[in-house]
Design an enzyme around this catalytic site. Structure first.
Site, short mmCIF file in Angstrom:
data_model
loop_
_atom_site.label_atom_id
_atom_site.label_comp_id
_atom_site.label_asym_id
_atom_site.label_seq_id
_atom_site.Cartn_x
_atom_site.Cartn_y
_atom_site.Cartn_z
N ARG A 55 0.84 -1.22 0.00
CA ARG A 55 0.00 0.00 0.00
C ARG A 55 0.87 1.26 0.00
NH1 ARG A 55 -1.88 2.15 4.43
NH2 ARG A 55 -2.14 0.17 5.50
N TYR A 108 -16.70 14.97 -16.03
CA TYR A 108 -17.21 13.60 -15.92
C TYR A 108 -18.24 13.57 -14.77
CZ TYR A 108 -17.16 8.78 -14.25
OH TYR A 108 -17.53 7.53 -13.80
N ASP A 180 -7.87 17.17 -15.42
CA ASP A 180 -8.12 15.78 -15.78
C ASP A 180 -7.94 15.72 -17.30
OD1 ASP A 180 -9.22 13.42 -16.72
OD2 ASP A 180 -10.99 13.49 -15.44
N LYS A 205 -8.54 4.38 -19.43
CA LYS A 205 -8.86 4.74 -20.81
C LYS A 205 -7.62 4.60 -21.70
CE LYS A 205 -12.86 6.11 -19.06
NZ LYS A 205 -13.16 5.48 -17.82
N1 PLP Z 1 -12.28 11.26 -15.71
C1 PLP Z 1 -12.92 11.11 -16.88
C2 PLP Z 1 -12.87 12.20 -17.89
C3 PLP Z 1 -13.66 9.95 -17.12
O1 PLP Z 1 -14.30 9.80 -18.29
C4 PLP Z 1 -13.70 8.94 -16.12
C5 PLP Z 1 -14.44 7.68 -16.31
O2 PLP Z 1 -15.21 7.52 -17.25
C6 PLP Z 1 -13.02 9.16 -14.92
C7 PLP Z 1 -12.31 10.32 -14.76
C8 PLP Z 1 -13.02 8.13 -13.83
O3 PLP Z 1 -12.09 7.16 -14.10
P1 PLP Z 1 -12.17 5.64 -13.52
O4 PLP Z 1 -13.35 5.02 -14.16
O5 PLP Z 1 -10.87 5.05 -13.95
O6 PLP Z 1 -12.30 5.77 -12.04
#
Ligand code: PLP
Length: 386
Positions: A55, A108, A180, A205
């Protein structure tokens, strides 16, 4: 300095080790031998520099972290059990009750729930800014803020954050500026060079790239990553070593995947733009995108996601059901083309009024291009739309 594709293959790889392995070994272990050096490191507050317990840190995890730091041009990077693990750790590491967060409107869905629900409940003052309105950013950041947060290309409407503008106003307000950059990708976009302090990714992704892994990443300056590491340690969103191995392996092919995804998305967007049954479309690479000039300036490619709409939610759902090659599935950035509707997946926790307020109209489909032959994807769209 080696370039992106070279770094993606080679950076961070473990030193040869006892048997000279060609790839990073998976250190599938919970714990490590305690030695005098380890005890000394722990006593001196340098737990991240020694190996104690997975961890805290693990050599396979460190390998992928070094690779991501090299790709982002960052001093340091961390990986997490998910993108949300990275995002919530980053926001919670740097914000406390009474602090001010200035945040883009287009996010998101779950990040939006986090910034409009959980963080205010913890006493954080949150101001939401229309993503593409420079004056609104200027005004919101004319008074001090602790953190500024946006998405480089937003989910699902593909609006662009003007990275240089937001970084400048954010720093004038004394803020730590975070992006992000999942949709924009580490390959197409360089936010740290444009003044951002922390870049975050849903590694599930484009980084991992094969729709077989949930993981997240953060990159930035050492002292910030150290604070974030402490938050990860307590929050527990560490990445399992086997997942870290898969993540590192996935990243090795990122540049060729994303190049193909950029090209496929542009071709598919151009096809959809001319189709009579498509009511609306957005893609940063199209001349019709309101921020196409910024996209050309800010990115080296426009990403693999195209968002479009048919007349109604019902017709959009029907279209998804008629697709044969393209899967009706959420997520994005994988090698296979998938399509889903934000209103019943990624943004399902937003009310209809909230969705309409930011421009999520009826019939919206988010299409994530994979690396298939583009003609086959277009043929599938043609038959489904007919
Ligand atoms: N940020 C974006 C732009 C996303 O599209 C997503 C998930 O679809 C996330 C963060 C969250 O990522 P995770 O599903 O790996 O937790």
């Amino acid at each position: 300095m080696p370039k992106f594709s070279t770094l993606a293959v080679h950076a961070g790889a473990e030193e040869a080790g006892q048997y000279g392995p060609g790839t990073t070994p998976i250190y599938q272990t919970t714990t490590f031998q305690l030695t005098d050096e380890v005890y000394k490191g722990m006593r001196e507050g340098k737990s991240r520099d020694v190996l104690i317990y997975t961890r805290y840190d693990n050599p396979t995890v460190r390998a992928v972290e070094r690779k991501i730091a090299a790709l982002e041009g960052a001093e340091d990077a961390l990986v997490f059990a998910s993108g949300m693990g990275a995002i919530s750790s980053a926001l919670e590491a740097f914000l406390k009750a009474g602090d001010r967060l200035v945040c883009a409107e287009d996010l998101y869905g779950l990040t939006r729930v986090l910034v409009t629900g959980r963080l205010p409940a913890l006493g954080v003052e949150v101001e939401i800014v229309p993503t593409t309105d420079k004056n609104a950013w200027k005004k919101a950041l004319s008074r001090p803020a602790k953190v500024v947060y946006c998405e480089g290309i937003s989910n699902p409407l593909l609006k662009l954050a003007d990275l240089e503008v937001i970084a400048n106003f954010g720093h004038r307000a004394g803020a730590i500026v975070m992006v992000d950059n999942t949709f924009a990708t580490a390959y197409n976009s360089r936010p740290l060079e444009q003044g951002f302090d922390i870049v975050l990714h849903s590694g599930s992704k484009y980084l991992a790239g094969h729709s077989d892994l949930i993981c997240g990443a953060a990159a930035g300056r050492k002292e910030m990553m150290h604070k974030l590491w402490d938050r990860r340690l307590m929050g527990g969103a560490c990445l399992d070593p086997h997942a870290a191995f898969l993540m590192e392996r996935g990243i090795k092919t990122m540049s060729i995947r994303v190049e193909r995804q950029n090209a496929n998305a542009l071709q598919v967007a151009s096809f959809l733009e001319g189709h009579p049954n498509v009511e609306w479309i957005t893609y940063p690479g199209l001349a019709s995108h309101p921020q196409n000039a910024l996209a050309q300036r800010q990115f080296s490619g426009f990403g693999g996601v195209v968002t479009f709409a048919t007349a109604t939610d019902e017709s959009a759902l029907k279209l998804l059901r008629k697709m044969r090659l393209i899967s009706e599935a959420t997520s994005l950035g994988g090698v296979e083309t998938v399509a889903s509707m934000p209103m019943n997946t990624s943004h399902v926790r937003m009310s209809e009024a909230e969705m309409r307020a930011i421009g999520i109209r009826p019939g919206i489909i988010r299409l994530s291009l994979g690396i298939e032959d583009c003609e086959d994807v277009i043929d599938d769209l043609k038959q489904a739309l007919s």
